[in-house]
Design a protein around this motif. Structure first.
Motif, short mmCIF file in Angstrom:
data_model
loop_
_atom_site.label_atom_id
_atom_site.label_comp_id
_atom_site.label_asym_id
_atom_site.label_seq_id
_atom_site.Cartn_x
_atom_site.Cartn_y
_atom_site.Cartn_z
N ALA A 6 0.89 -1.16 0.00
CA ALA A 6 0.00 0.00 0.00
C ALA A 6 0.93 1.21 0.00
O ALA A 6 1.86 1.29 0.81
CB ALA A 6 -0.90 0.01 1.22
N ASN A 7 0.73 2.12 -0.94
CA ASN A 7 1.60 3.29 -1.08
C ASN A 7 0.78 4.58 -1.11
O ASN A 7 -0.36 4.59 -1.55
CB ASN A 7 2.41 3.20 -2.39
CG ASN A 7 3.36 2.03 -2.39
OD1 ASN A 7 4.18 1.91 -1.50
ND2 ASN A 7 3.25 1.18 -3.38
N ALA A 8 1.42 5.63 -0.65
CA ALA A 8 0.81 6.96 -0.69
C ALA A 8 1.95 7.98 -0.68
O ALA A 8 3.11 7.63 -0.47
CB ALA A 8 -0.11 7.18 0.51
N ALA A 9 1.60 9.23 -0.92
CA ALA A 9 2.58 10.32 -0.86
C ALA A 9 1.93 11.50 -0.16
O ALA A 9 0.71 11.69 -0.24
CB ALA A 9 3.03 10.71 -2.26
N VAL A 10 2.76 12.27 0.54
CA VAL A 10 2.27 13.46 1.21
C VAL A 10 3.20 14.63 0.94
O VAL A 10 4.40 14.44 0.70
CB VAL A 10 2.12 13.27 2.74
CG1 VAL A 10 1.12 12.20 3.07
CG2 VAL A 10 3.45 12.98 3.40
#
Length: 79
Positions: free
Chosen positions: A52-56
């Protein structure tokens, strides 16, 4: 400063891990923007769970070294 940080997890409850990491990030700066959480297949070592990947985008007064230290603390807290 504004930093862009990539998040990823493939162990345990992946979504919950990312949400917890995001909550920790909000304590060290202002989360200006965040992506959706995306599932991605592992690369190179493919006999492991999906990620599971995300960016902020994080605005903080921390220096790059201070931010790295804080990110390592968050990572250690999540195992």
């Amino acid at each position: 400063m504004l930093y862009h940080i990539a998040l990823g997890c493939n162990l345990g409850n992946r979504t919950q891990q990312l949400q917890s990491a995001l909550a920790h990030l909000q304590h060290i700066g202002l989360v200006v923007a965040k992506s959706c959480i995306y599932d991605t297949a592992p690369m190179y070592v493919t006999d492991q769970p999906a990620f599971a990947n995300a960016a902020v985008a994080l605005r903080t007064t921390l220096t790059p070294w201070e931010l790295m230290f804080a990110l390592h603390q968050i990572e250690r807290a999540h195992g």
